[in-house]
Design a protein around this motif. Structure first.
Motif, PDB file in Angstrom:
ATOM      1  N   LEU A  18     135.818  42.755   8.773  1.00 29.01           N
ATOM      2  CA  LEU A  18     136.534  43.773   8.003  1.00 29.01           C
ATOM      3  C   LEU A  18     136.196  45.175   8.474  1.00 29.01           C
ATOM      4  CD1 LEU A  18     138.192  43.740   5.328  1.00 29.01           C
ATOM      5  CD2 LEU A  18     136.070  44.391   4.236  1.00 29.01           C
ATOM      6  N   VAL A  19     134.900  45.394   8.674  1.00 29.03           N
ATOM      7  CA  VAL A  19     134.415  46.749   8.880  1.00 29.03           C
ATOM      8  C   VAL A  19     134.457  47.161  10.336  1.00 29.03           C
ATOM      9  CG1 VAL A  19     132.355  48.168   8.750  1.00 29.03           C
ATOM     10  CG2 VAL A  19     133.008  46.745   6.827  1.00 29.03           C
ATOM     11  N   THR A  21     136.417  46.157  12.781  1.00 29.49           N
ATOM     12  CA  THR A  21     137.654  46.215  13.548  1.00 29.49           C
ATOM     13  C   THR A  21     138.008  47.685  13.737  1.00 29.49           C
ATOM     14  OG1 THR A  21     138.643  45.744  11.433  1.00 29.49           O
ATOM     15  CG2 THR A  21     138.837  44.040  13.109  1.00 29.49           C
ATOM     16  N   LEU A  85     154.302  51.708   8.300  1.00 24.01           N
ATOM     17  CA  LEU A  85     154.954  52.046   7.036  1.00 24.01           C
ATOM     18  C   LEU A  85     154.008  51.794   5.862  1.00 24.01           C
ATOM     19  CD1 LEU A  85     157.781  52.897   5.997  1.00 24.01           C
ATOM     20  CD2 LEU A  85     158.272  50.484   5.698  1.00 24.01           C
ATOM     21  N   ILE A  86     153.944  52.766   4.950  1.00 23.42           N
ATOM     22  CA  ILE A  86     153.086  52.622   3.755  1.00 23.42           C
ATOM     23  C   ILE A  86     153.887  53.026   2.521  1.00 23.42           C
ATOM     24  CG2 ILE A  86     151.088  53.664   2.586  1.00 23.42           C
ATOM     25  CD1 ILE A  86     150.072  51.811   4.606  1.00 23.42           C
ATOM     26  N   THR A  97     143.366  57.517  -0.466  1.00 26.68           N
ATOM     27  CA  THR A  97     142.704  56.395   0.204  1.00 26.68           C
ATOM     28  C   THR A  97     143.564  55.863   1.340  1.00 26.68           C
ATOM     29  OG1 THR A  97     141.840  55.817  -1.968  1.00 26.68           O
ATOM     30  CG2 THR A  97     141.541  54.198  -0.233  1.00 26.68           C
ATOM     31  N   GLU A  98     144.864  55.678   1.045  1.00 20.39           N
ATOM     32  CA  GLU A  98     145.753  55.113   2.065  1.00 20.39           C
ATOM     33  C   GLU A  98     145.939  56.076   3.236  1.00 20.39           C
ATOM     34  OE1 GLU A  98     146.447  52.128   2.261  1.00 20.39           O
ATOM     35  OE2 GLU A  98     145.582  51.746   0.294  1.00 20.39           O
ATOM     36  N   ARG A 100     143.681  58.137   4.324  1.00 18.65           N
ATOM     37  CA  ARG A 100     142.473  57.996   5.151  1.00 18.65           C
ATOM     38  C   ARG A 100     142.529  56.725   5.975  1.00 18.65           C
ATOM     39  NH1 ARG A 100     137.992  61.316   3.696  1.00 18.65           N
ATOM     40  NH2 ARG A 100     138.586  62.683   2.003  1.00 18.65           N
ATOM     41  N   ASN A 101     143.020  55.652   5.358  1.00 16.57           N
ATOM     42  CA  ASN A 101     143.158  54.402   6.109  1.00 16.57           C
ATOM     43  C   ASN A 101     144.070  54.589   7.308  1.00 16.57           C
ATOM     44  OD1 ASN A 101     141.467  52.998   4.483  1.00 16.57           O
ATOM     45  ND2 ASN A 101     143.059  51.993   3.282  1.00 16.57           N
ATOM     46  N   GLN A 104     142.030  57.007   9.771  1.00 17.99           N
ATOM     47  CA  GLN A 104     140.730  56.582  10.287  1.00 17.99           C
ATOM     48  C   GLN A 104     140.687  55.117  10.692  1.00 17.99           C
ATOM     49  OE1 GLN A 104     138.387  57.963   6.934  1.00 17.99           O
ATOM     50  NE2 GLN A 104     137.766  59.774   8.089  1.00 17.99           N
ATOM     51  N   LYS A 105     141.524  54.293  10.051  1.00 17.91           N
ATOM     52  CA  LYS A 105     141.470  52.877  10.378  1.00 17.91           C
ATOM     53  C   LYS A 105     142.576  52.505  11.348  1.00 17.91           C
ATOM     54  CE  LYS A 105     142.397  48.722   7.771  1.00 17.91           C
ATOM     55  NZ  LYS A 105     142.802  48.479   6.372  1.00 17.91           N
ATOM     56  N   LYS A 106     143.809  52.906  11.025  1.00 20.56           N
ATOM     57  CA  LYS A 106     144.918  52.553  11.905  1.00 20.56           C
ATOM     58  C   LYS A 106     145.011  53.510  13.095  1.00 20.56           C
ATOM     59  CE  LYS A 106     147.576  49.766  10.407  1.00 20.56           C
ATOM     60  NZ  LYS A 106     147.537  48.295  10.489  1.00 20.56           N
TER      61      LYS A 106
ATOM     62  N   PRO B  26     132.690  52.596   9.468  1.00 18.44           N
ATOM     63  CA  PRO B  26     133.693  53.643   9.696  1.00 18.44           C
ATOM     64  C   PRO B  26     133.944  54.432   8.413  1.00 18.44           C
ATOM     65  CG  PRO B  26     134.486  51.523  10.483  1.00 18.44           C
ATOM     66  CD  PRO B  26     133.219  51.259   9.761  1.00 18.44           C
ATOM     67  N   TRP B  28     136.630  55.364   6.901  1.00 14.90           N
ATOM     68  CA  TRP B  28     137.615  54.869   5.930  1.00 14.90           C
ATOM     69  C   TRP B  28     136.994  53.824   5.037  1.00 14.90           C
ATOM     70  CZ3 TRP B  28     138.755  49.730   5.658  1.00 14.90           C
ATOM     71  CH2 TRP B  28     138.474  48.955   6.787  1.00 14.90           C
ATOM     72  N   PHE B  29     136.053  53.030   5.583  1.00 14.12           N
ATOM     73  CA  PHE B  29     135.457  51.986   4.767  1.00 14.12           C
ATOM     74  C   PHE B  29     134.485  52.574   3.750  1.00 14.12           C
ATOM     75  CE2 PHE B  29     132.413  48.657   3.718  1.00 14.12           C
ATOM     76  CZ  PHE B  29     133.288  47.683   3.272  1.00 14.12           C
ATOM     77  N   PHE B  31     134.646  55.442   2.507  1.00 13.62           N
ATOM     78  CA  PHE B  31     135.466  56.111   1.487  1.00 13.62           C
ATOM     79  C   PHE B  31     135.988  55.099   0.469  1.00 13.62           C
ATOM     80  CE2 PHE B  31     139.368  57.821  -0.292  1.00 13.62           C
ATOM     81  CZ  PHE B  31     138.944  59.072  -0.689  1.00 13.62           C
ATOM     82  N   VAL B  35     135.283  55.050  -3.560  1.00 18.52           N
ATOM     83  CA  VAL B  35     136.319  54.982  -4.595  1.00 18.52           C
ATOM     84  C   VAL B  35     136.078  53.766  -5.483  1.00 18.52           C
ATOM     85  CG1 VAL B  35     138.778  54.556  -4.990  1.00 18.52           C
ATOM     86  CG2 VAL B  35     138.066  56.191  -3.249  1.00 18.52           C
ATOM     87  N   TYR B 274     144.457  46.176   1.944  1.00 17.43           N
ATOM     88  CA  TYR B 274     145.046  45.304   2.971  1.00 17.43           C
ATOM     89  C   TYR B 274     146.467  44.902   2.611  1.00 17.43           C
ATOM     90  CZ  TYR B 274     141.184  45.169   6.125  1.00 17.43           C
ATOM     91  OH  TYR B 274     140.262  45.555   7.051  1.00 17.43           O
ATOM     92  N   PHE B 276     148.571  46.738   1.005  1.00 15.54           N
ATOM     93  CA  PHE B 276     149.352  47.929   1.320  1.00 15.54           C
ATOM     94  C   PHE B 276     149.718  47.952   2.786  1.00 15.54           C
ATOM     95  CE2 PHE B 276     150.209  52.015  -0.746  1.00 15.54           C
ATOM     96  CZ  PHE B 276     150.099  51.618  -2.052  1.00 15.54           C
ATOM     97  N   PRO B 280     153.808  46.319   2.977  1.00 14.57           N
ATOM     98  CA  PRO B 280     154.082  47.581   2.290  1.00 14.57           C
ATOM     99  C   PRO B 280     155.116  47.470   1.172  1.00 14.57           C
ATOM    100  CG  PRO B 280     154.789  47.670   4.600  1.00 14.57           C
ATOM    101  CD  PRO B 280     153.983  46.433   4.429  1.00 14.57           C
TER     102      PRO B 280
END
Lengths: 427, 319
Positions: A18-19, A21, A85-86, A97-98, A100-101, A104-106, B26, B28-29, B31, B35, B274, B276, B280
């Protein structure tokens, strides 16, 4: 003991998967764009989904180099666009949060999105913190660049100010001897701001105008029996409403049934979103929050956008579609302008190119003239609904140049309106 | 046979683990984790009430109060220290809870649930109708100083999660102490038989009153933390769907242990995030199906997994 080991093993490997990737490394030729728009909830039907459709259409066409001039080059700066798409639904915390995802994640390069003004307000400082290039495409509140200034945030759509000032100017032009207005707006920031801007502007143009009704039914009420009664008992020349989506449709249907619009003319500032699906009374004043939809000036780009959209989605594109397309074309122009100075432009290069940029979209010319070059300025257009040969259309269309409906850079909208709209150039 | 209570060392361990995550995972995690932990405090309050047989569909009321206390403290009154604001938020919840608690302690079951919901919706509409309170769009909350440390000195992306974890785990420890106290057990008794509780010379009304305030304090502190974490407050904090989400997380985690809300909170944020990303347009359905499956197959929540696991271990150990 074996059971415990497996349990731990599974838990640990899940956690690591999870973390760790990491965001995938960019293949040299793609530009990742996060697109955030309502895919569920009340705002999805009228705004979110038309915007999403336009994003898909434009990304597809740009990637395959199918867009006419001046965008007849592949992708953005030759890079293929990859869209993530979100859904915009949910609280501001969730959207932060999304966001940031996404960044930072995508690992998206740019985020284009946000219809809700609250979300735009919440996202802007986060974009700044993450140094993430962000284009707000639809939200209307002028507070974003009036209360703060941002380096990484742009808005390619005009503010809500032009809708209200344009509406006031239009009805005065339509009926120079108008005596009275009523207002029915939803009881939240958008409704109150729209009405305040509108009535303040109208009072500058017609100081002795009388306000017959000032109604603020709650958001998503859906039943307007009592409001329609008071509008009927105390009639005015015009009824201003910034209702949108289901509320607007309900109000128009219930009002028509009771003859509300026989003597009084409604001004629907977002009415264009429903003009192809709702039986709107003849002569109703419709806004599209700028030169969008049916008000978009004729051009090759617009013809292409309209016909392809209709072909793909079986319905004409409304203003959210235009505004989404506009965000993509703004980005493309800025990116390619930045490429002139360096082959692989950095974020800073793109920002420098974007500030005070002028570009064209299916809705005509756009100038990033406000908010230190971060806020778009466009003309305001209004017209009246009519059925031309059985097909929904508009007549008496009037266009107000940007300088006529917007404050100069650095002046707050409401201050400018209340101060008599000084410096407005309307010819 | 009673197991040895290892909750406090586990809490310390989790605090260290989560704090480590701030540095080694990371952004984002960490964060997402921050939350989840801040929101799980609100859920802890919901669980505290659930253990006493009360379901609050209105914890958004206190969550919102906390958020706006944080927002107004820094924007209007110049109180920018997160430590002070957390205390102010708790005090705000005590005052608000003491006033409305007088009414609520007379109600149980669906009446209690609906009244809490109504209260949070009243707060929601008051804020929405009031431009002075930021209206429906809300307003931004600047990064706070944390116990005197300014955001310029230490990156708030590090200091804020650490502060959140410290506050949260301290409250978790206190809540655990409370669950094991006489008053904590009286909650279970309240759920089972109110009349017998009264015969033990405990006032059911006073107990509900107290628990409602405690749950409110937890929610309010969670709200204040969230205001800083997301940097924005809006009336959505008090909207009924927000409160509903806390009940969802409480059901997901279970009510069996003080750490259940934490587990529920983290799992919920991860699943939602996930969902989301991967679906979506269907993320609500993903959450709905998960809740449905939870209710059918794990009515005691995620925490029941640990019970099952420990039971099996005991069976294995037996000759």
């Amino acid at each position: 003991m074996k059971g415990r080991k497996t349990f731990l093993g599974v838990a640990v490997s899940l956690f690591l998967a999870l973390v760790l990737t990491a965001p995938p490394v960019h293949a040299g030729g793609t530009l990742k764009v996060g697109v955030v728009t309502f895919l569920s909830g009340a705002a999805a039907g009228p705004f979110g989904v038309p915007a999403k459709n336009a994003a898909e259409l434009v990304v597809d066409a740009l990637n395959n180099n199918m867009v006419p001039e001046p965008y007849n080059t592949p992708g953005i700066g030759g890079k293929k666009i990859e869209m993530v798409l979100i859904d915009e639904a949910g609280s501001a915390t969730q959207q932060v949060t999304e966001f940031r995802n996404l960044v930072q994640k995508k690992g998206v390069d740019v985020v284009i999105g946000y219809i809700s003004s609250g979300h735009c307000l919440a996202i802007a400082p986060v974009a700044e913190e993450l140094k993430a290039l962000t284009i707000l495409f639809d939200c209307g509140t002028p507070r974003i660049f009036e209360e703060a200034s941002y380096k990484y945030v742009f808005r390619t759509g005009p503010t809500a100010t032009i809708d209200s000032v344009g509406a006031a100017r239009y009805i005065v032009d339509l009926k120079p001897d108008l005596k009275s207005v009523s207002g029915i707006n939803q009881d939240y920031a958008w409704g109150h701001d729209s009405w305040n801007d509108f009535i303040s502007a109208l009072k500058v143009l017609k100081p002795d105008v009388e306000v017959k009704n000032e109604l603020f039914p709650k958001l998503f009420k859906g039943q307007y029996g009592a409001e329609i009664s008071s509008l009927l008992v105390n009639p005015a020349d015009f009824i201003h409403s910034s209702f949108w989506g289901g509320d607007m449709e309900a109000f128009v249907l219930q009002g028509s049934a009771r003859g509300l619009f026989d003597e009084q003319t409604a001004i629907l500032t977002t009415g264009e979103t429903a003009m192809f699906r709702l039986d709107i009374p003849e002569g109703t004043v419709l806004g599209a929050r700028g030169p969008f939809g049916v008000y978009a000036p004729k051009s090759k780009l617009n013809d292409w956008f309209r016909s392809n959209y209709i072909e793909k989605y079986k319905t004409p594109p409304t203003y959210p579609s235009y505004k989404m397309a506009q965000a993509f074309f703004g980005l493309k122009t800025a990116y390619e302008k930045a490429m002139k100075s360096s082959k692989n432009p950095t974020k800073e290069d793109i920002i420098k190119a974007f500030e005070y940029l002028e570009f064209v979209s299916p809705a005509g010319k756009v100038k990033m003239a406000l908010g230190k070059g971060h806020q778009a300025l466009q003309e305001s257009v209004y017209g009246q609904f009519t059925k031309a040969g059985g097909k929904p259309s508009v007549k008496n269309v009037k266009r107000y140049p940007p300088e006529c409906v917007s404050p100069p850079d650095g002046v707050k909208s409401l201050d400018w309106i209340k101060g008599g709209m000084k410096g407005a150039k309307c010819d | 046979m009673r197991r040895k209570d290892r909750t406090y060392p586990i809490l310390v361990g989790l605090f260290l683990l989560f704090s480590g995550a701030v540095f080694f995972t990371p952004r984002w995690f960490s964060f997402l984790l921050t939350v989840a932990v801040a929101r799980s405090l609100v859920v802890l309050g919901v669980v505290l009430l659930m253990r006493a047989g009360l379901v609050s569909f209105g914890q958004g009321f206190f969550y919102c109060i906390g958020g706006y206390v944080a927002g107004f403290s820094s924007n209007a009154f110049g109180v920018t220290d997160a430590g002070a604001v957390v205390i102010l938020a708790a005090l705000g919840a005590v005052v608000a809870g003491a006033i409305v608690g007088l009414l609520l302690c007379n109600y149980r079951d669906i009446f209690f649930a609906m009244l809490t919901l109504a209260l949070s919706m009243i707060l929601y509409s008051v804020i929405v109708k009031n431009p002075a309170l930021g209206g429906s769009d809300g307003f931004n909350v600047p990064p706070p100083t944390i116990l005197g440390i300014s955001p310029e000195a230490v990156d708030p992306r590090v200091s804020l999660p650490l502060f959140t974890f410290a506050v949260a785990f301290l409250l978790y420890a206190l809540a655990h102490r409370y669950f094991l106290s006489g008053f904590g057990y009286a909650g279970l008794a309240l759920r089972m038989n109110e009349i017998r509780l009264e015969y033990l010379s405990l006032s059911a009304r006073a107990l509900v009153f107290l628990k409602y305030i405690l749950a409110g304090v937890l929610a309010s502190v969670g709200g204040a933390l969230i205001a800083y974490i997301s940097g924005h407050v809006d009336p959505e904090l008090a909207y009924w769907t927000t409160s509903g989400e806390f009940v969802f997380i409480a059901l997901l985690g279970g009510t069996g242990h003080v750490l259940a809300p934490l587990a529920g909170g983290v799992v919920f944020e991860v699943i939602r995030s996930y969902a989301f990303d991967l679906a979506p347009s269907l993320w609500q359905m993903v959450l709905g199906v998960i809740l449905l499956l939870m209710i059918i197959f794990m009515p005691e929540g995620l925490w029941s997994l640990t019970e099952r696991f420990l039971e099996r271990k005991r069976d294995e150990a037996a000759p």
